[in-house]
Each structure stands twice: as structure tokens, then as C-alpha cells.
Design a protein around this motif. Structure first.
Motif, PDB file in Angstrom:
ATOM      1  N   ASP A 210     -19.493 -24.449 -10.918  1.00 24.13           N
ATOM      2  CA  ASP A 210     -20.502 -24.072 -11.813  1.00 24.13           C
ATOM      3  C   ASP A 210     -20.238 -22.694 -13.013  1.00 24.13           C
ATOM      4  OD1 ASP A 210     -23.432 -22.581 -12.409  1.00 24.13           O
ATOM      5  OD2 ASP A 210     -23.671 -22.864  -9.872  1.00 24.13           O
ATOM      6  N   LYS A 211     -20.328 -22.646 -13.833  1.00 25.61           N
ATOM      7  CA  LYS A 211     -20.292 -21.845 -14.892  1.00 25.61           C
ATOM      8  C   LYS A 211     -21.337 -20.794 -14.643  1.00 25.61           C
ATOM      9  CE  LYS A 211     -17.882 -23.415 -19.335  1.00 25.61           C
ATOM     10  NZ  LYS A 211     -17.577 -22.662 -20.067  1.00 25.61           N
ATOM     11  N   ALA A 212     -22.367 -20.960 -14.822  1.00 26.83           N
ATOM     12  CA  ALA A 212     -23.637 -19.675 -13.588  1.00 26.83           C
ATOM     13  C   ALA A 212     -22.980 -18.724 -13.814  1.00 26.83           C
ATOM     14  CB  ALA A 212     -25.284 -20.568 -14.640  1.00 26.83           C
ATOM     15  N   ARG A 213     -23.322 -18.771 -12.692  1.00 24.56           N
ATOM     16  CA  ARG A 213     -22.477 -18.153 -11.366  1.00 24.56           C
ATOM     17  C   ARG A 213     -21.337 -17.994 -11.262  1.00 24.56           C
ATOM     18  NH1 ARG A 213     -23.903 -19.866  -4.895  1.00 24.56           N
ATOM     19  NH2 ARG A 213     -22.955 -17.986  -4.028  1.00 24.56           N
ATOM     20  N   SER A 214     -21.272 -18.322 -12.252  1.00 25.11           N
ATOM     21  CA  SER A 214     -18.990 -17.383 -11.831  1.00 25.11           C
ATOM     22  C   SER A 214     -19.102 -16.816 -12.756  1.00 25.11           C
ATOM     23  CB  SER A 214     -18.528 -18.570 -12.723  1.00 25.11           C
ATOM     24  OG  SER A 214     -17.347 -17.874 -13.629  1.00 25.11           O
ATOM     25  N   ARG A 215     -19.896 -16.718 -14.195  1.00 22.94           N
ATOM     26  CA  ARG A 215     -20.460 -15.939 -15.217  1.00 22.94           C
ATOM     27  C   ARG A 215     -21.651 -14.700 -14.525  1.00 22.94           C
ATOM     28  NH1 ARG A 215     -20.732 -15.946 -20.872  1.00 22.94           N
ATOM     29  NH2 ARG A 215     -21.719 -14.686 -21.661  1.00 22.94           N
ATOM     30  N   GLN A 216     -21.735 -14.987 -13.542  1.00 21.16           N
ATOM     31  CA  GLN A 216     -23.231 -14.169 -13.250  1.00 21.16           C
ATOM     32  C   GLN A 216     -22.284 -13.090 -12.324  1.00 21.16           C
ATOM     33  OE1 GLN A 216     -25.834 -15.661 -10.395  1.00 21.16           O
ATOM     34  NE2 GLN A 216     -26.791 -14.188 -10.103  1.00 21.16           N
ATOM     35  N   SER A 217     -20.875 -13.830 -11.631  1.00 22.59           N
ATOM     36  CA  SER A 217     -20.171 -12.818 -10.272  1.00 22.59           C
ATOM     37  C   SER A 217     -18.923 -12.355 -11.349  1.00 22.59           C
ATOM     38  CB  SER A 217     -19.912 -13.732  -9.682  1.00 22.59           C
ATOM     39  OG  SER A 217     -18.784 -14.324  -9.535  1.00 22.59           O
ATOM     40  N   GLY A 218     -19.487 -12.444 -12.753  1.00 24.23           N
ATOM     41  CA  GLY A 218     -17.871 -11.781 -12.934  1.00 24.23           C
ATOM     42  C   GLY A 218     -17.133 -12.356 -13.577  1.00 24.23           C
ATOM     43  N   GLY A 219     -16.772 -13.620 -13.370  1.00 18.35           N
ATOM     44  CA  GLY A 219     -15.544 -14.932 -13.012  1.00 18.35           C
ATOM     45  C   GLY A 219     -15.138 -14.975 -14.555  1.00 18.35           C
ATOM     46  N   THR A 220     -13.313 -14.796 -14.870  1.00 17.97           N
ATOM     47  CA  THR A 220     -13.605 -16.028 -15.901  1.00 17.97           C
ATOM     48  C   THR A 220     -12.847 -17.173 -15.541  1.00 17.97           C
ATOM     49  OG1 THR A 220     -10.851 -14.804 -15.361  1.00 17.97           O
ATOM     50  CG2 THR A 220     -12.788 -13.123 -17.041  1.00 17.97           C
ATOM     51  N   GLY A 221     -12.609 -17.253 -15.207  1.00 16.74           N
ATOM     52  CA  GLY A 221     -12.326 -18.929 -14.445  1.00 16.74           C
ATOM     53  C   GLY A 221     -10.504 -19.053 -15.008  1.00 16.74           C
ATOM     54  N   LEU A 222     -10.058 -18.176 -14.925  1.00 17.67           N
ATOM     55  CA  LEU A 222      -8.546 -17.760 -14.900  1.00 17.67           C
ATOM     56  C   LEU A 222      -7.972 -17.455 -13.459  1.00 17.67           C
ATOM     57  CD1 LEU A 222      -8.433 -16.391 -18.071  1.00 17.67           C
ATOM     58  CD2 LEU A 222      -7.622 -18.820 -17.271  1.00 17.67           C
ATOM     59  N   GLY A 223      -8.633 -16.346 -12.661  1.00 23.12           N
ATOM     60  CA  GLY A 223      -8.616 -16.440 -11.629  1.00 23.12           C
ATOM     61  C   GLY A 223      -7.050 -16.858 -10.561  1.00 23.12           C
TER      62      GLY A 223
END
Ligand code: ADP
Length: 264
Positions: A210-223
């Protein structure tokens, strides 16, 4: 398939046969494709925050800065977006360094329980804010040979996700299971879980359920891509068990003594 064909000629010039060299290029092509997809993804990911910083700064310069409330609001957005950009760049650099084996390993005898405690300490505030229950390993000493910074980063990324994807008042448990030659490092949560369809893809770079959720939590998608690379450089393994709506468990299995690990 790449093919090179040449005639095989005898001493008096007669044609004796044909030499064919076949080279399987599927793997090379596949790697090239992964690489170019990565570059396209990176560019896209970087573009979003940069566009936003540029746009808000422009609007401020065009006159919006004279209204103090707007000035504050836009500066906050610019700050957050640059922060995101900073995180993205440092994750991308980390990933590429790990992949190119450019960071020397500092192997030492460690008490993993201490490393867990130190890592979690840096996340206390976030855990308290969400009123999460945190369960730590029972034992006081679990020794292994590892690079402390790398081990910390593995833990940090897994626990950061556990916090981000677990609703308030949930539970996060970190446990250690010792075997003669191996150690399981387990991070489990009572969070939103991951569907069976997404499960095989979460270790891919920039893959987010969920892109929006990841973004909101400060995620980069690389962790998780970073975690997977780190674990593999130690000749370890990582697997995940998860059920949507119930929670997720990430299990990292590492050898307790290293023969000669790849330089990370
Ligand atoms: P992100 O920065 O988006 O968290 P990661 O590479 O760390 O990127 O994780 C990839 C995706 O896997 C996340 O966007 C999320 O959808 C999913 N994910 C990772 N950890 C968890 C977890 N503990 N619970 C539920 N989903 C998770």
C-alpha cells in the motif's frame, strides 16, 4: 541465445565441419532488465519529493510567504519532503554498497541480547506513542560472531516495519532461538499482515503493498531489500509468515560463527 558459427577447415582447405559456440544470454538480459527497471524506479521515486519541494518553494516565492500561516505550512511540507529525499538517497546508497560488497565487515563476538536492547532503545518513543506492547528476549546472553552495525540495521528495519504496520495497542515480540550452529532472530507483530499474493514480492526493491500507507509511515520501499541483502551476505536466510489482519513474523537465520563471510 547468442550463437557464433564458424567453418572448421582441414589442412588442404576442405570443409570438415562447423563449429558452433552457443552462449546463454538469458541471465545477462534478465540482470540488465532488473538494472534498468531499478534506475527507472529510482528516478521516479526521487522525482516525486523534488517536484513537491520545487512547487511549494515557488509558490512561497510568488507571494504566499507573506502570509505567516501559509509560510509555516509550506515550509513544513518542504522539510518533510527533503527528509524523505534524504532517507531515499541514503537507502539507495546503502543498497548499492551492500550489493557491490564495498563495506568491510567488522566481525566480533557479540551478545545479541544487548544489540537488540540498544536498537530498540532508539525506537522507544515511536513504540510508546502507539502504545505497543514490546516483548524482548528472555535470555540475558546469546553470543554470536557478527558485525554489530549490520546486525543492528537488520533489526532496525524489521522492527521499524513492525511498528509502522501494527495498529495502536498491538504487540511486537523479538525472540532468539539458539541452535548449535545457527541462530534465529524473530520479529513478530500483531499488525495488518500481508496477503499471500504480496508475500513473495515484499523483498523486491520499491515493492509496497500500500503505497500511501508506506509513504505515510516514512517508508522508502527499500527496507526489506536491504535486510535481504545483508542477511544473504552473512550466508543467512530470511523468511516470513503472515496472515492478513492477524500479523507477520520475520525469521532471520544466521550462522553463529562465520567461516569467511563475503565482505558486505
Ligand atoms: P517500506 O519502506 O514501504 O516499509 P519495506 O521494503 O520495508 O518498505 O517493506 C515493503 C512492504 O512490505 C511494505 O510497504 C509493506 O507493504 C510490507 N511490510 C513489510 N513489513 C511488514 C509488516 N511487519 N507487516 C505488514 N506489512 C509489512
Amino acid at each position: 541465445l547468442d550463437a557464433h558459427i564458424a567453418p572448421y577447415v582441414g589442412e588442404s582447405g576442405e570443409l570438415r565441419g562447423v563449429v558452433a559456440v552457443l552462449h546463454d544470454v538469458t541471465e545477462t538480459r534478465r540482470l540488465e532488465q532488473i538494472r534498468s527497471e531499478f534506475v527507472a524506479n529510482v528516478s521516479h521515486e526521487l522525482k516525486t519529493p523534488v517536484t513537491s519541494v520545487k512547487g511549494f518553494a515557488e509558490t512561497l516565492l510568488d507571494g504566499a510567504m507573506y502570509d505567516e500561516a501559509t509560510l509555516r505550512e509550506f515550509l513544513k511540507i518542504i522539510y518533510d519532503e527533503s527528509d524523505r529525499l534524504h532517507r531515499l538517497i541514503s537507502d539507495i546508497l546503502d543498497l548499492s554498497r551492500i550489493e557491490q560488497h564495498r563495506i568491510p565487515l567488522k566481525m566480533e563476538q557479540l551478545n545479541v541480547v544487548d544489540v537488540v536492547a540498544e536498537t530498540v532503545q532508539t525506537m522507544r518513543k515511536r513504540i510508546e506513542k502507539k502504545q505497543l506492547e514490546l516483548v524482548l528476549p528472555q535470555k540475558r546472553h546469546v553470543m554470536m560472531e557478527a558485525d554489530k552495525d549490520r546486525l543492528r540495521q537488520i533489526l532496525l528495519n524489521l522492527v521499524t516495519n513492525a511498528i509502522a504496520y501494527t495498529p495502536d495497542k498491538g504487540r511486537i515480540e523479538i525472540s532468539l532461538i539458539e541452535r548449535e550452529n545457527e541462530l534465529d532472530l524473530i520479529v513478530s507483530d500483531t499488525g495488518i499482515g500481508i496477503s499471500e499474493k504480496d508475500l513473495p514480492r515484499i523483498f523486491e526493491r520499491f515493492y509496497r503493498v500500500d503505497k500511501a500507507r508506506s509513504r505515510q509511515s516514512g517508508g522508502t520501499g527499500l527496507g526489506l531489500a536491504i535486510v535481504k541483502h545483508l542477511v544473504e551476505s552473512y550466508h543467512g536466510k530470511i523468511r516470513v509468515e503472515s496472515e492478513e489482519g492477524k500479523g507477520s513474523t520475520f525469521i532471520v537465520t544466521l550462522p553463529r560463527t562465520q567461516t569467511r563471510p563475503d565482505a558486505v
